[in-house]
Design an enzyme around this catalytic site. Structure first.
Site, mmCIF file in Angstrom:
data_model
loop_
_atom_site.group_PDB
_atom_site.id
_atom_site.type_symbol
_atom_site.label_atom_id
_atom_site.label_comp_id
_atom_site.label_asym_id
_atom_site.label_seq_id
_atom_site.Cartn_x
_atom_site.Cartn_y
_atom_site.Cartn_z
ATOM 1 N N SER A 196 -6.913 -8.976 5.215
ATOM 2 C CA SER A 196 -7.611 -8.869 6.488
ATOM 3 C C SER A 196 -8.956 -9.588 6.383
ATOM 4 O O SER A 196 -8.992 -10.781 6.097
ATOM 5 C CB SER A 196 -7.747 -7.402 6.880
ATOM 6 O OG SER A 196 -8.094 -7.250 8.223
ATOM 7 N N GLU A 308 1.487 -6.571 12.520
ATOM 8 C CA GLU A 308 0.100 -6.340 12.116
ATOM 9 C C GLU A 308 -0.586 -5.248 12.942
ATOM 10 O O GLU A 308 -1.272 -4.397 12.395
ATOM 11 C CB GLU A 308 -0.702 -7.638 12.256
ATOM 12 C CG GLU A 308 -0.271 -8.745 11.321
ATOM 13 C CD GLU A 308 -0.812 -8.584 9.912
ATOM 14 O OE1 GLU A 308 -1.518 -7.593 9.651
ATOM 15 O OE2 GLU A 308 -0.524 -9.451 9.079
ATOM 16 N N HIS A 396 -0.104 -3.706 9.351
ATOM 17 C CA HIS A 396 -1.296 -4.236 8.703
ATOM 18 C C HIS A 396 -1.645 -3.357 7.501
ATOM 19 O O HIS A 396 -1.702 -2.129 7.621
ATOM 20 C CB HIS A 396 -2.434 -4.206 9.726
ATOM 21 C CG HIS A 396 -3.647 -4.977 9.366
ATOM 22 N ND1 HIS A 396 -3.640 -6.336 9.165
ATOM 23 C CD2 HIS A 396 -4.950 -4.592 9.193
ATOM 24 C CE1 HIS A 396 -4.854 -6.758 8.890
ATOM 25 N NE2 HIS A 396 -5.673 -5.713 8.888
#
Length: 472
Positions: A196, A308, A396
């Protein structure tokens, strides 16, 4: 959230002598960890908004590295990843995991440097998912670093240097160059990796000349290309200042506010004021995408998860016409929007969350791959496996425990379960081989970790052209 010890709770002290002094860590099952070692002076007082000042190790000849160091994150945002907060001033610190057998035998093992995520505002380097013991047992020295977050790390202040967090990353990598051989690591075989915002950090480091030679390989998981030009960054900080009732965006006014108060304020603000590297000057004169293109000789692996931002397995689908209109609002060309919708029709890809996943995360893979079309090595992966506990969604952060080999941690098992397919466990094997410098698939291959052939990656980042010169 306090640090929860599992593996290390029964570890024994280990004393290690280096050329900069003695240090005490912990050891268990052939692995040692040295925690909270400062790589720069505490960013307090006049140093709070200054460039990092390299730490004078000579003044600490006997350092206790058995406890986690202070974290820049003061208040946990309540996300699901175990990322504890630890109070204290010496927040610019790092942790080293190494095989105990190689600490004194002059080994030159490859090194992984991990940069945590958290939107450049939150996050911590010491969660159980980020434990480097498995990689160390496999012959990889693992380093996890802390860096300034939010206002302290990224806000554009009138009288302070920009990109303080980026300078922190570089200072940590310089520490690795100077000291990692003392722990059995090879400073000429460094891989940087992150997830990320941490992956965005790795891509930013790939783009700046200041970091050249400090690492040789990059692994980017669900990375972003977010950046702001100087004027945009100043305007965002001015909006935050107005929300806080501050007359000016300078170090005097912000220095009077604690980092804990600022974090609590950012959580509570209705207006989203994100932080990201500032481009257009010094570190990124031509923007991050162009910098990545200019430094395309560094081997890179990057990819994203299939879902995600999808947190609801029952999220309703969006009709094709509405999806195309939404993509147009984000600046996606009609021909690209039509191709994406055509591929996604009849699948769960046509939901708001899947479209945002494509735009905010998966589009980065497309853009970076395009920029590095002539690169010696750019490998792409698509992580499609979703555990039953998450409704079969590949969310995610899901791949982080597989990256580190910490999927047996109780906190990871609560998310991933214990029935992980062999092809998904292979994610960790590929991570290990890449860091060791072994061969990887050809540039045009997409490695899929999970069911199906993978959806592929469809949309280039629509704002990438604007990021180049001004970061707008």
């Amino acid at each position: 959230m306090e640090p929860v010890e599992t593996f290390w709770s029964t570890a024994s002290p280990i004393d290690h002598t280096t050329r900069f002094g003695g240090i005490r860590g912990l050891s268990r099952d052939g692995v040692a960890v040295f925690r909270g070692m400062p790589y720069a002076a505490a960013p307090v007082g006049d140093l709070r908004f200054a460039a990092p000042q390299r730490h004078p190790w000579a003044h600490q000849p006997n350092f206790d590295a058995t406890r986690w160091g202070a974290t820049p994150q003061r208040v946990s945002p309540g996300w699901g990843i175990p990322e504890p907060s630890v109070p204290g001033a010496d927040t610019l610190n790092l942790n080293v995991f190494a095989p105990t057998a190689t600490l004194r035998d002059g080994a030159a093992l490859p090194v992984l440097v991990w940069i945590h995520g958290g939107g450049y505002t939150f996050g911590s380097a010491i969660g159980n998912w980020y434990d480097g013991r498995t990689l160390a047992q496999e012959g990889i020295i693992t380093v996890s670093i802390s860096y300034r977050l939010g206002v302290d790390g990224f806000a554009h202040l009138d009288d302070a240097v920009d990109n303080r967090a980026v300078l922190d990353w570089i200072a940590a990598l310089e520490w690795v160059q100077d000291h990692i051989a003392e722990f059995g690591g090879d400073p000429s075989r460094v891989t940087i990796a992150g997830q990320s915002a941490g992956a965005g950090a790795a891509l930013a480091l790939l783009a700046t000349r200041r970091a050249r030679g400090l690492f040789q390989r990059v692994w980017s998981m669900s990375g972003v290309l977010d950046s702001f030009g100087v004027d945009d960054a100043a305007a965002r900080t001015a909006r935050l200042s107005a929300s806080l009732g501050l007359a000016r965006s300078d170090t005097a006014h912000y220095g009077a506010l604690s980092d804990q108060f600022l974090e609590q304020t950012l959580v509570a603000l209705p207006e989203d004021i994100p932080f990201a590297p500032v481009v257009g000057e010094d570190l990124f004169p031509d923007g991050i995408p162009s910098g990545i293109q200019a430094h395309s000789d560094v081997p890179l692996v990057l990819g994203a998860t299939a879902d995600e931002g999808t947190w609801n397995a029952e999220e309703p689908r969006i009709e094709p016409d509405a999806a195309r209109a939404m993509l147009a609002e984000f600046g996606v060309a009609d021909i690209d929007a039509r191709e994406f919708v055509s591929r996604a029709e009849g699948t769960t890809a046509l939901t708001l969350s899947r479209i945002k996943s494509e735009l905010y995360f998966r589009s980065t893979v497309v853009e970076v791959r395009r920029r590095r079309a002539e690169a010696a090595h750019t490998r792409v992966y698509d992580y499609t496996w979703g555990p039953a506990a998450l409704g079969g969604l590949a969310l995610h952060c899901n791949e982080i425990p597989l990256f580190f080999g910490t999927h047996d941690e109780p906190s990871a098992q609560a998310v991933l379960g214990t029935d992980i397919p062999d092809e998904v466990r292979g994610f960790h094997d590929d991570v290990r081989r890449f860091i060791l410098g072994e061969d990887a698939p050809a540039n045009d291959a997409i490695t899929v970790y999970g069911p199906g052939a993978g959806d592929g990656f469809h949309l280039a980042a629509p704002l990438a052209a604007g990021w180049d010169a001004a970061g707008e």
